[in-house]
Scaffold this motif. Structure first.
Motif, mmCIF file in Angstrom:
data_model
loop_
_atom_site.group_PDB
_atom_site.id
_atom_site.type_symbol
_atom_site.label_atom_id
_atom_site.label_comp_id
_atom_site.label_asym_id
_atom_site.label_seq_id
_atom_site.Cartn_x
_atom_site.Cartn_y
_atom_site.Cartn_z
ATOM 1 N N ILE A 22 -3.597 45.281 22.053
ATOM 2 C CA ILE A 22 -3.972 46.628 22.492
ATOM 3 C C ILE A 22 -3.851 47.671 21.378
ATOM 4 O O ILE A 22 -4.596 48.641 21.351
ATOM 5 N N HIS A 23 -2.953 47.490 20.456
ATOM 6 C CA HIS A 23 -2.775 48.488 19.398
ATOM 7 C C HIS A 23 -4.020 48.624 18.522
ATOM 8 O O HIS A 23 -4.213 49.623 17.838
ATOM 9 N N LEU A 24 -4.908 47.632 18.550
ATOM 10 C CA LEU A 24 -6.146 47.691 17.786
ATOM 11 C C LEU A 24 -7.277 48.345 18.581
ATOM 12 O O LEU A 24 -8.352 48.603 18.032
ATOM 13 N N GLY A 25 -7.038 48.604 19.843
ATOM 14 C CA GLY A 25 -8.091 49.111 20.717
ATOM 15 C C GLY A 25 -8.321 50.606 20.578
ATOM 16 O O GLY A 25 -7.631 51.320 19.851
ATOM 17 N N SER A 26 -9.327 51.079 21.302
ATOM 18 C CA SER A 26 -9.682 52.495 21.309
ATOM 19 C C SER A 26 -8.677 53.294 22.130
ATOM 20 O O SER A 26 -7.833 52.740 22.838
ATOM 21 N N LYS A 27 -8.780 54.603 22.050
ATOM 22 C CA LYS A 27 -7.917 55.494 22.832
ATOM 23 C C LYS A 27 -8.126 55.243 24.326
ATOM 24 O O LYS A 27 -7.172 55.242 25.102
ATOM 25 N N ASP A 28 -9.376 55.029 24.741
ATOM 26 C CA ASP A 28 -9.643 54.742 26.155
ATOM 27 C C ASP A 28 -8.918 53.474 26.592
ATOM 28 O O ASP A 28 -8.331 53.424 27.678
ATOM 29 N N ALA A 29 -8.969 52.444 25.743
ATOM 30 C CA ALA A 29 -8.284 51.192 26.074
ATOM 31 C C ALA A 29 -6.774 51.424 26.134
ATOM 32 O O ALA A 29 -6.094 50.884 27.009
ATOM 33 N N GLN A 30 -6.247 52.233 25.241
ATOM 34 C CA GLN A 30 -4.808 52.510 25.246
ATOM 35 C C GLN A 30 -4.410 53.281 26.496
ATOM 36 O O GLN A 30 -3.364 53.012 27.094
ATOM 37 N N GLU A 35 -1.905 52.941 32.100
ATOM 38 C CA GLU A 35 -1.999 52.907 33.567
ATOM 39 C C GLU A 35 -1.709 51.508 34.095
ATOM 40 O O GLU A 35 -1.011 51.340 35.096
ATOM 41 N N LEU A 36 -2.226 50.492 33.418
ATOM 42 C CA LEU A 36 -1.963 49.115 33.836
ATOM 43 C C LEU A 36 -0.485 48.765 33.718
ATOM 44 O O LEU A 36 0.059 48.043 34.566
ATOM 45 N N GLU A 37 0.182 49.265 32.717
ATOM 46 C CA GLU A 37 1.613 49.026 32.567
ATOM 47 C C GLU A 37 2.387 49.631 33.742
ATOM 48 O O GLU A 37 3.329 49.021 34.253
ATOM 49 N N ARG A 38 1.971 50.817 34.170
ATOM 50 C CA ARG A 38 2.614 51.452 35.334
ATOM 51 C C ARG A 38 2.408 50.587 36.574
ATOM 52 O O ARG A 38 3.345 50.326 37.329
ATOM 53 N N ARG A 39 1.177 50.116 36.766
ATOM 54 C CA ARG A 39 0.875 49.275 37.924
ATOM 55 C C ARG A 39 1.580 47.922 37.829
ATOM 56 O O ARG A 39 2.010 47.366 38.840
ATOM 57 N N TRP A 40 1.708 47.388 36.617
ATOM 58 C CA TRP A 40 2.426 46.130 36.407
ATOM 59 C C TRP A 40 3.882 46.276 36.849
ATOM 60 O O TRP A 40 4.430 45.401 37.509
ATOM 61 N N ALA A 41 4.505 47.391 36.463
ATOM 62 C CA ALA A 41 5.903 47.612 36.839
ATOM 63 C C ALA A 41 6.051 47.608 38.361
ATOM 64 O O ALA A 41 6.996 47.020 38.899
ATOM 65 N N THR A 42 5.103 48.236 39.052
ATOM 66 C CA THR A 42 5.128 48.250 40.516
ATOM 67 C C THR A 42 4.977 46.831 41.060
ATOM 68 O O THR A 42 5.730 46.404 41.946
ATOM 69 N N PHE A 43 4.011 46.090 40.530
ATOM 70 C CA PHE A 43 3.794 44.712 40.963
ATOM 71 C C PHE A 43 5.022 43.852 40.707
ATOM 72 O O PHE A 43 5.456 43.089 41.573
ATOM 73 N N GLU A 44 5.592 43.987 39.520
ATOM 74 C CA GLU A 44 6.748 43.171 39.156
ATOM 75 C C GLU A 44 7.930 43.444 40.089
ATOM 76 O O GLU A 44 8.618 42.516 40.531
#
Length: 78
Positions: A22-30, A35-44
């Motif tokens: 992800i660090h190589l990705g665009s700002k949109d991807a970051q 947001e996915l990390e936030r949702r991952w924490a909820t799922f976990e």
């Protein structure tokens, strides 16, 4: 519950692979990643509750069986 464990493992593996790139990705991807990390924490957290609930459920079933046997022993003794 092997299907749930497989889902969890597959998602965790995919997450780990993407996180490395992800660090190589665009700002949109970051931003999407954040947001996915936030949702991952909820799922976990919910996944851990699911596992704990199953463990508690198994323990309650064992306790119930033991109580049933004990009640039958007492009833016979009377």
């Amino acid at each position: 519950m092997p299907d749930f464990s497989k889902l969890y493992d597959d998602l965790k593996r995919a997450r780990d692979e993407i996180k490395l790139k992800i660090h190589l990705g665009s700002k949109d991807a970051q931003d999407e990643w954040a947001e996915l990390e936030r949702r991952w924490a909820t799922f976990e957290n919910k996944a851990e509750l699911e596992r704990s609930a199953k463990d508690v459920s198994d323990a309650v079933k064992i306790l119930g069986s033991e109580l049933k046997d004990a009640f039958q022993r007492v009833r016979k003794a009377l």
